[in-house]
Motif scaffolding. Structure first.
Motif, short mmCIF file in Angstrom:
data_model
loop_
_atom_site.label_atom_id
_atom_site.label_comp_id
_atom_site.label_asym_id
_atom_site.label_seq_id
_atom_site.Cartn_x
_atom_site.Cartn_y
_atom_site.Cartn_z
N LEU A 135 3.90 11.72 0.54
CA LEU A 135 3.93 10.28 0.80
C LEU A 135 4.16 10.07 2.29
O LEU A 135 5.17 10.51 2.83
N LEU A 136 3.22 9.41 2.95
CA LEU A 136 3.38 9.11 4.37
C LEU A 136 4.26 7.88 4.58
O LEU A 136 5.09 7.84 5.48
N ARG A 137 4.05 6.88 3.74
CA ARG A 137 4.91 5.70 3.76
C ARG A 137 4.54 4.83 2.57
O ARG A 137 3.46 4.95 1.98
N TRP A 138 5.46 3.97 2.20
CA TRP A 138 5.16 2.93 1.22
C TRP A 138 5.50 1.58 1.86
O TRP A 138 6.21 1.54 2.86
N GLU A 139 4.96 0.53 1.31
CA GLU A 139 5.12 -0.78 1.92
C GLU A 139 5.72 -1.78 0.94
O GLU A 139 5.47 -1.71 -0.26
N MET A 140 6.53 -2.67 1.49
CA MET A 140 7.11 -3.75 0.70
C MET A 140 6.92 -5.06 1.45
O MET A 140 7.25 -5.16 2.63
N TRP A 141 6.38 -6.03 0.75
CA TRP A 141 6.16 -7.35 1.32
C TRP A 141 7.32 -8.27 0.95
O TRP A 141 7.68 -8.39 -0.22
N LEU A 142 7.86 -8.94 1.96
CA LEU A 142 8.91 -9.94 1.76
C LEU A 142 8.34 -11.32 2.03
O LEU A 142 7.29 -11.47 2.67
N THR B 184 0.81 -1.21 0.00
CA THR B 184 0.00 0.00 0.00
C THR B 184 0.86 1.27 0.00
O THR B 184 1.83 1.37 0.74
N VAL B 185 0.45 2.23 -0.82
CA VAL B 185 1.04 3.56 -0.84
C VAL B 185 0.12 4.48 -0.05
O VAL B 185 -1.07 4.61 -0.36
N HIS B 186 0.66 5.10 1.00
CA HIS B 186 -0.13 5.97 1.87
C HIS B 186 0.16 7.43 1.52
O HIS B 186 1.32 7.86 1.58
N LEU B 187 -0.89 8.19 1.21
CA LEU B 187 -0.74 9.58 0.79
C LEU B 187 -1.54 10.51 1.69
O LEU B 187 -2.70 10.21 2.02
N ALA B 188 -0.96 11.63 2.07
CA ALA B 188 -1.68 12.71 2.74
C ALA B 188 -2.21 13.65 1.67
O ALA B 188 -1.43 14.15 0.84
N VAL B 189 -3.51 13.90 1.67
CA VAL B 189 -4.15 14.74 0.66
C VAL B 189 -4.97 15.83 1.34
O VAL B 189 -5.43 15.67 2.48
N ALA B 190 -5.18 16.94 0.64
CA ALA B 190 -5.86 18.09 1.24
C ALA B 190 -7.36 17.88 1.37
O ALA B 190 -7.97 18.36 2.32
N SER B 191 -7.96 17.18 0.42
CA SER B 191 -9.41 16.98 0.43
C SER B 191 -9.71 15.55 0.03
O SER B 191 -9.45 15.16 -1.12
N LEU B 192 -10.28 14.79 0.95
CA LEU B 192 -10.58 13.40 0.64
C LEU B 192 -11.64 13.30 -0.45
O LEU B 192 -11.51 12.50 -1.38
#
Length: 315
Positions: free
Chosen positions: A261-268, A32-40
């Motif tokens: 970008l708040l965080r990105w995720e990588m699955w191992l 999952t790519v987590h994004l902070a946005v001004a207006s949902l």
């Protein structure tokens, strides 16, 4: 003098790219790519209408939590993007902030890309496009200024490398007529089954520092290294899971006041592989924190990566 090119399949896997002391396994995947946005509401309208995401879940603001929404492919529980509302967040300026340059949605087929192109053209949304040799790509800008790439890969048998094992890229014009022809008469019905986060691309302040984190410590191979101001890194011989560039190196990093970008995720593949990657990052001096869902690591520009293991429960 341009180097002679070889078919990707003509070199053994160990000769593709530059390998770190301990390489990530081929069986990673981006989460999952987590994004902070001004207006949902504004972002949801764009992400659903234009990009074709399905809304998988939505949560209101409360108890110290921002309002949010989970986006993915209809019929799949996998969350590709989570939007976190931050009212008043500053829009992303063009090449003006270190952090996310773009995230990229990988479609399963060329026909899917053709249907997407036809759909976006009908929406009268500006669409950039390029042929990268190993992929055919389109680019849009979302309401907060994030660039979103939507692309399809060519089969690896059609990729090219040098004798040194560098995967060859290009910025050629997209054969839009051919892409549209591949779509046939089928209409766009939103992101198709099998769509994934194919890669992310970051603005960084230094290529040596970026390579120290993502290549030497984390374990990505460097797949392409002769592009001006950029490195492409990947696992398992993929052309790139991450792009790292210094095209905005003199700019500040994104702050808590910004859309970012708040965080990105990588699955191992398993917890042992995840923990080994986290240990390498920690040994190299990077900030690493244990969370219930995985291990959070932070690079030199505040870009946060959550390392997850397929064996652990998904949240």
């Amino acid at each position: 003098m341009k180097p002679a090119l070889l078919a990707y399949s003509s070199l053994p896997a160990e000769r593709i790219g530059v390998h770190p002391p301990t390489a990530l396994p081929a069986a990673i995947r981006l989460g999952t790519v987590h994004l902070a946005v001004a207006s949902l509401a504004r972002s949801l309208e764009f992400y659903q209408r234009v990009l074709g995401f399905a809304l998988l879940g939505q949560s209101p603001a409360g108890a110290g939590q921002a309002a949010g929404a989970d986006l993915g492919v209809a019929g799949s529980p996998q969350v590709l993007v989570r939007l976190h509302e931050q009212p008043g967040a500053n829009a992303v300026p063009r090449r003006g902030r270190l952090g996310l340059y773009h995230f990229a949605l990988l479609l399963p087929t060329r026909a899917d890309l053709g249907r997407f192109v036809r759909h976006v053209r009908a929406q009268r949304v500006h669409l950039g496009a390029s042929d990268h040799r190993y992929s055919e790509a389109t680019y849009l800008t979302d309401p907060d200024g994030f660039t979103v790439e939507v692309y399809r890969d060519r089969p690896r048998a059609e990729w090219w490398v040098t004798a040194e094992g560098e995967i060859q890229s290009a910025l050629d014009p997209l054969d839009e007529a051919g892409v549209l022809q591949a779509a046939g008469d089928t209409t766009w019905q939103g992101l198709p089954a099998g769509t994934t986060i194919g890669h992310l691309h970051f603005y960084t302040g230094s290529l040596p520092e970026a390579a120290a984190f993502y290549h030497q410590a984390l374990g990505f191979d460097i797949e392409t290294w002769s592009l001006p101001g950029a490195l492409f890194v990947g696992a398992g011989g993929y052309h790139h899971h991450l792009g790292l560039n210094v095209w905005a190196a003199d700019s500040p990093a994104a702050t808590e006041a910004d859309a970012r970008l708040l965080r990105w995720e990588m699955w191992l593949p398993d917890t042992a592989t995840r923990d080994a990657a986290a240990a390498r990052l920690q040994a190299a001096g990077y900030t690493v924190a244990q969370l219930p869902e995985g291990v959070l690591a932070t690079d030199a520009w505040g870009i946060r990566l959550l390392l997850r293991a397929e064996a652990s429960s998904r949240v």
